[in-house]
Scaffold this active site. Structure first.
Site, mmCIF file in Angstrom:
data_model
loop_
_atom_site.group_PDB
_atom_site.id
_atom_site.type_symbol
_atom_site.label_atom_id
_atom_site.label_comp_id
_atom_site.label_asym_id
_atom_site.label_seq_id
_atom_site.Cartn_x
_atom_site.Cartn_y
_atom_site.Cartn_z
ATOM 1 N N ASN A 170 0.876 -1.174 0.000
ATOM 2 C CA ASN A 170 0.000 0.000 0.000
ATOM 3 C C ASN A 170 0.913 1.222 0.000
ATOM 4 O O ASN A 170 1.500 1.560 1.022
ATOM 5 C CB ASN A 170 -0.890 -0.047 1.260
ATOM 6 N N LYS A 214 0.232 4.284 -0.275
ATOM 7 C CA LYS A 214 -0.346 5.488 0.344
ATOM 8 C C LYS A 214 -0.040 6.732 -0.502
ATOM 9 O O LYS A 214 0.020 6.631 -1.727
ATOM 10 C CB LYS A 214 0.142 5.633 1.790
ATOM 11 N N HIS A 273 -9.831 1.417 4.723
ATOM 12 C CA HIS A 273 -8.553 1.543 5.446
ATOM 13 C C HIS A 273 -8.749 2.478 6.640
ATOM 14 O O HIS A 273 -9.502 3.453 6.560
ATOM 15 C CB HIS A 273 -7.481 2.086 4.501
ATOM 16 N N GLU A 308 -7.021 4.776 7.771
ATOM 17 C CA GLU A 308 -6.733 6.188 7.496
ATOM 18 C C GLU A 308 -7.933 6.856 6.831
ATOM 19 O O GLU A 308 -8.198 8.034 7.045
ATOM 20 C CB GLU A 308 -5.447 6.303 6.657
ATOM 21 N N GLU A 357 -5.874 -4.946 10.350
ATOM 22 C CA GLU A 357 -4.848 -3.941 10.598
ATOM 23 C C GLU A 357 -5.175 -3.225 11.901
ATOM 24 O O GLU A 357 -5.970 -2.262 11.903
ATOM 25 C CB GLU A 357 -4.813 -2.923 9.453
ATOM 26 N N GLY A 396 2.097 2.047 10.930
ATOM 27 C CA GLY A 396 3.078 3.126 10.874
ATOM 28 C C GLY A 396 3.747 3.445 12.197
ATOM 29 O O GLY A 396 4.392 4.482 12.328
ATOM 30 N N SER A 452 2.935 -2.267 10.396
ATOM 31 C CA SER A 452 4.366 -2.368 10.689
ATOM 32 C C SER A 452 4.955 -3.729 10.366
ATOM 33 O O SER A 452 5.834 -4.224 11.081
ATOM 34 C CB SER A 452 4.625 -1.984 12.155
HETATM 35 P P1 PGA Z 1 2.565 0.160 7.635
HETATM 36 O O1 PGA Z 1 1.149 0.425 6.925
HETATM 37 O O2 PGA Z 1 3.085 -1.152 7.087
HETATM 38 O O3 PGA Z 1 3.422 1.328 7.233
HETATM 39 O O4 PGA Z 1 2.313 0.080 9.093
HETATM 40 C C1 PGA Z 1 0.254 -0.621 6.684
HETATM 41 C C2 PGA Z 1 -1.048 -0.103 6.139
HETATM 42 O O5 PGA Z 1 -1.487 0.988 6.548
HETATM 43 O O6 PGA Z 1 -1.680 -0.746 5.291
#
Ligand code: PGA
Length: 266
Positions: free
Chosen positions: A9, A11, A95, A97, A171, A177, A216
């Site tokens: 992803n 982003k 997601h 976010e 997630e 993150g 992460s």
């Molecule tokens: P990350 O993000 O691996 O940077 O924690 C994962 C995601 O948001 O899909």
């Protein structure tokens, strides 16, 4: 046996020049990987680039969202049909976010699932609890509401979702993150819970649905998570922006038993 799936992803990262390089590197690094599905989800404007660069590889590509609308006066929206025009296999839906910055509800997310599956696109439906919810011991309650929302869809959409291989991504919001992935046993417990919830509605779907972990995920922790029986792959943010770290995670997913046997599950 479910085939493992690892999706990057990206982003809000990338540019024409940077993507050209990263897509080339990923195509080269992953070209010999077998028995796994790998893909990348890019920002909308760059989907054409993935289509051009990855069309003759085994790497799939997708979008990071899809509109809840089919067409019409919805400024800035991008429909499932539009992303299908660019050869997308996937669309990330719900997601965290999006849930936190755009107040996306479970109900809106499942409409997006419907739009995706109607266009023949596999939704990667993200679920997960916040840190506060985790602290209050509400993980199962939150996940249950997020998963049961899928079963509010009509029967035709549900059968299409099965046909396109709907993916669930667990997630935990507190792991995204932050550099602190969930402990493998904790993640396995939630993945198993998700599968059991789906089984209450459709046992066959529950066996087949891929439930991937995100938050992460790195080459350092991937083995200990991917070896868990209900973890069918990963949704990778930061580590997907580098071809070598992404490849390392994809390799561990493709050869979990050879590469990860004996890894601690604590
Ligand atoms: P990350 O993000 O691996 O940077 O924690 C994962 C995601 O948001 O899909």
């Amino acid at each position: 046996m479910r085939k493992k799936l690892v999706v990057g992803n990206w982003k809000l990262h990338g540019s024409l020049v940077e993507n050209e390089k990263l897509l080339d590197e990923i195509a080269t690094q992953l070209k010999d990987l077998r028995n796994i599905d790998c893909g990348v989800c890019l920002p909308y404007p760059y989907l054409f680039q993935a289509q051009r660069k990855l069309a003759n590889t085994s790497i799939l590509w997708g979008a990071q969202n899809v509109s809840q609308f089919l067409a019409g006066a919805y400024t800035s929206s991008v429909s499932a049909k539009m992303i299908a025009d660019f050869g997308c296999s996937f669309a990330i839906v719900g997601h965290s976010e999006r849930r936190s910055y755009s107040h996306e509800s479970n109900q809106k997310a499942v409409i997006r699932i419907k739009r995706a599956v109607d266009a023949g696109i596999t939704p990667i439906y993200c679920v997960g609890e916040t840190l506060a919810e985790y602290g209050l011991g509400q993980t199962k309650k939150i996940i249950e509401a997020q998963i049961l929302a899928i079963f509010g869809l009509d029967a035709i959409t549900l059968s299409r979702a099965k046909a396109v291989g709907l993916v669930v991504a667990y997630e935990p919001v507190w792991a995204i993150g932050t550099g602190h992935a969930a402990q493998p046993a904790q993640a396995q417990m939630v993945h198993h819970f998700i599968r059991a919830l789906i089984a209450q509605h459709d046992a066959d779907f529950a066996e087949k649905v891929r439930i991937i972990y995100g938050g992460s995920l790195t080459p350092v922790n991937a083995c200990s998570l991917l070896i868990m029986p209900d973890i069918d792959g990963g949704l990778v943010g930061h580590s997907a922006l580098n071809a070598l770290t992404f490849k390392a995670i994809c390799e561990m997913a493709a050869h979990t038993h050879e590469l990860c046997e004996g890894i601690s599950c604590d």
